[in-house]
Design a protein around this motif. Structure first.
Motif, short mmCIF file in Angstrom:
data_model
loop_
_atom_site.label_atom_id
_atom_site.label_comp_id
_atom_site.label_asym_id
_atom_site.label_seq_id
_atom_site.Cartn_x
_atom_site.Cartn_y
_atom_site.Cartn_z
N GLY A 80 0.79 -1.22 0.00
CA GLY A 80 0.00 0.00 0.00
C GLY A 80 0.82 1.27 0.00
O GLY A 80 0.25 2.37 -0.12
N TYR A 81 2.13 1.15 0.12
CA TYR A 81 3.02 2.33 0.12
C TYR A 81 3.77 2.37 -1.22
O TYR A 81 4.68 1.58 -1.46
N GLY A 82 3.39 3.30 -2.08
CA GLY A 82 3.98 3.39 -3.40
C GLY A 82 5.43 3.85 -3.41
O GLY A 82 6.11 3.71 -4.43
N ASN A 83 5.90 4.36 -2.28
CA ASN A 83 7.29 4.83 -2.21
C ASN A 83 8.26 3.72 -1.86
O ASN A 83 9.48 3.93 -1.86
N ALA A 84 7.76 2.52 -1.56
CA ALA A 84 8.61 1.43 -1.07
C ALA A 84 8.73 0.32 -2.10
O ALA A 84 7.74 -0.10 -2.72
N ASP A 120 6.97 -4.27 -10.91
CA ASP A 120 5.68 -4.49 -10.25
C ASP A 120 5.24 -5.94 -10.43
O ASP A 120 5.38 -6.51 -11.52
N ILE A 121 4.71 -6.54 -9.35
CA ILE A 121 4.20 -7.90 -9.43
C ILE A 121 2.80 -7.98 -8.81
O ILE A 121 2.41 -7.13 -8.02
N ASP A 122 2.08 -9.04 -9.18
CA ASP A 122 0.78 -9.32 -8.58
C ASP A 122 0.96 -9.89 -7.18
O ASP A 122 2.03 -10.42 -6.83
N LEU A 123 -0.09 -9.81 -6.38
CA LEU A 123 -0.15 -10.45 -5.07
C LEU A 123 -1.44 -11.26 -4.97
O LEU A 123 -2.33 -11.14 -5.82
N ILE A 124 -1.54 -12.08 -3.92
CA ILE A 124 -2.76 -12.83 -3.63
C ILE A 124 -3.39 -12.25 -2.38
O ILE A 124 -2.73 -12.10 -1.36
N GLN A 125 -4.67 -11.92 -2.46
CA GLN A 125 -5.42 -11.46 -1.29
C GLN A 125 -6.28 -12.62 -0.80
O GLN A 125 -7.09 -13.18 -1.54
N GLU A 211 4.47 -22.61 -15.07
CA GLU A 211 4.33 -21.55 -16.06
C GLU A 211 3.67 -20.30 -15.48
O GLU A 211 3.23 -19.41 -16.23
N ALA A 212 3.60 -20.18 -14.17
CA ALA A 212 2.97 -19.02 -13.54
C ALA A 212 3.74 -17.74 -13.88
O ALA A 212 4.97 -17.74 -13.95
N ASP A 213 2.99 -16.68 -14.06
CA ASP A 213 3.54 -15.36 -14.40
C ASP A 213 3.06 -14.37 -13.34
O ASP A 213 1.85 -14.17 -13.19
N MET A 214 3.98 -13.76 -12.62
CA MET A 214 3.61 -12.87 -11.53
C MET A 214 3.17 -11.49 -12.00
O MET A 214 2.94 -10.59 -11.19
N GLN A 215 3.02 -11.31 -13.32
CA GLN A 215 2.55 -10.04 -13.86
C GLN A 215 1.33 -10.17 -14.77
O GLN A 215 0.94 -9.17 -15.40
N ASP A 216 0.74 -11.35 -14.85
CA ASP A 216 -0.35 -11.55 -15.83
C ASP A 216 -1.74 -11.25 -15.28
O ASP A 216 -2.73 -11.38 -16.00
N PRO A 296 -3.69 -7.31 -8.99
CA PRO A 296 -2.75 -7.05 -10.09
C PRO A 296 -1.74 -5.95 -9.77
O PRO A 296 -2.10 -4.87 -9.29
N LEU A 297 -0.48 -6.26 -10.00
CA LEU A 297 0.63 -5.30 -9.90
C LEU A 297 0.55 -4.47 -8.61
O LEU A 297 0.70 -3.26 -8.63
N ALA A 298 0.36 -5.17 -7.50
CA ALA A 298 0.12 -4.50 -6.22
C ALA A 298 1.37 -4.32 -5.38
O ALA A 298 1.33 -3.68 -4.33
N ALA A 299 2.50 -4.90 -5.81
CA ALA A 299 3.74 -4.78 -5.04
C ALA A 299 4.89 -4.39 -5.95
O ALA A 299 4.90 -4.73 -7.14
N ARG A 300 5.86 -3.69 -5.37
CA ARG A 300 7.07 -3.30 -6.10
C ARG A 300 8.24 -4.09 -5.53
O ARG A 300 8.50 -4.02 -4.33
N ILE A 301 8.91 -4.83 -6.39
CA ILE A 301 10.06 -5.62 -5.93
C ILE A 301 11.32 -5.15 -6.65
O ILE A 301 11.25 -4.44 -7.67
N ILE A 302 12.46 -5.57 -6.11
CA ILE A 302 13.76 -5.20 -6.68
C ILE A 302 14.42 -6.45 -7.22
O ILE A 302 14.58 -7.44 -6.51
#
Length: 307
Positions: A80-84, A120-125, A211-216, A296-302
């Protein structure tokens, strides 16, 4: 830009902080970067530290130094923090998250991680919160759930406790009658296990969704039907390798026992009255159902920078 390393000193087989902290300091000095190093002190502390850092003004890179549990806590804290943005320094025993992006070694290269690119990657809620990689239920989760009990026995290490938990699970009642709603489709039957996958692997290398895609913007749902005890070892062995899915379909050898769907949401209800063990990114508990939807695309990873 702030660089913060959140280190779990009890992750993996040995305390990583003894060697990792000096390496972080050395790499940061070499790159002319000021960094902060924080050690976790209890379960859930990494999430609290990450949220505190993400809440502060300015962009921040949070590096989770530990196993998948530490990484998932930091992801939840930064959610939820777009700066992180969150990076994984894989020092644990499983390190399944980084399997989605290749080998482990580039993620252990501190300079490459500090120079890394943001993605950016997806997450599971789920009803329990945010999960990063996989939510599973059934036999595999039951085995993971039983391991801590056997680890408390004298002379019962990791491999022995794992094997004993498998024996216990197979000797007990196998499978559950489930009602599974996958988007608008309803599937009812007796199943040995299921996996709701954003990423490819879990459990120290079980490739549930090769074959999972963390951005689809989709979750890969895998259902394994209830089978006889004598077939379990063979099926689990092939499942671990990811041999059950080929080119977006169930492999020929699994046609009779596996179902595969790509969905945005899943609701699972237990119909036989026996609680099913559910694991979300390694955290296990008994439930009478589970619900999950993709974020969709709810997290930012490095990801590590190129050589």
């Amino acid at each position: 830009m702030r660089y913060v390393f959140i280190v779990n000193p009890v992750s993996g087989k040995a305390d990583p902080s003894g060697t990792l902290v000096p390496q972080i300091t050395s790499a940061a000095e070499k790159m002319g970067i000021d960094c902060e190093i924080l050690l976790t002190e209890y379960a859930g502390h990494a999430k609290k530290l990450a949220e505190e850092q993400a809440r502060a003004p300015g962009d921040v890179r949070l590096y989770a130094c530990g196993g998948d549990g530490t990484f998932n806590e930091v992801i939840r804290g930064a959610y939820g923090y777009g700066n992180a943005a969150v990076g994984c320094i894989p020092c644990g025993s499983g390190n399944d998250f980084v399997r989605n992006f290749g080998e482990r070694e580039p993620f252990l290269d501190l300079e490459r991680m500090m120079r890394g690119t943001v993605m950016d990657i997806d997450l599971i809620q789920t009803e329990k919160g945010i999960a990063t990689t996989i939510c599973s239920a059934g036999l595999d989760a039951q085995v993971a759930y039983g391991i801590p009990k056997f680890r408390r026995l004298p002379f019962c290490g990791g491999t022995m406790s794992y094997n004993l938990s498998i024996v216990q699970a197979i000797c007990g009642p196998l499978g559950h009658r489930l009602r599974v709603q996958a988007d608008d489709e309803v599937i009812t039957g007796n199943f040995l296990m299921l996996a709701i996958c954003n990423g490819k692997a879990y459990g120290g290398g079980y490739v549930a969704a090769p074959e999972a895609d963390m951005q689809d913007g989709l979750l890969d749902l895998v259902l394994i039907r209830k089978i006889g005890r004598l077939a379990v070892a063979r099926v689990i062995g092939d499942y671990k390798k990811g041999a059950h899915i080929q080119n977006g379909q169930v492999a020929p050898s699994f046609q009779k026992i596996a179902l595969f769907r790509r969905v945005r949401s899943v609701q699972v209800e237990v119909l036989d009255g026996r609680p099913i063990v559910v694991t979300e990114d390694g955290e296990c508990e008994e439930r009478m159902g589970v619900s999950a939807r993709v974020c969709p695309l709810a997290a930012r990873i490095i990801l590590p920078a190129g050589d």
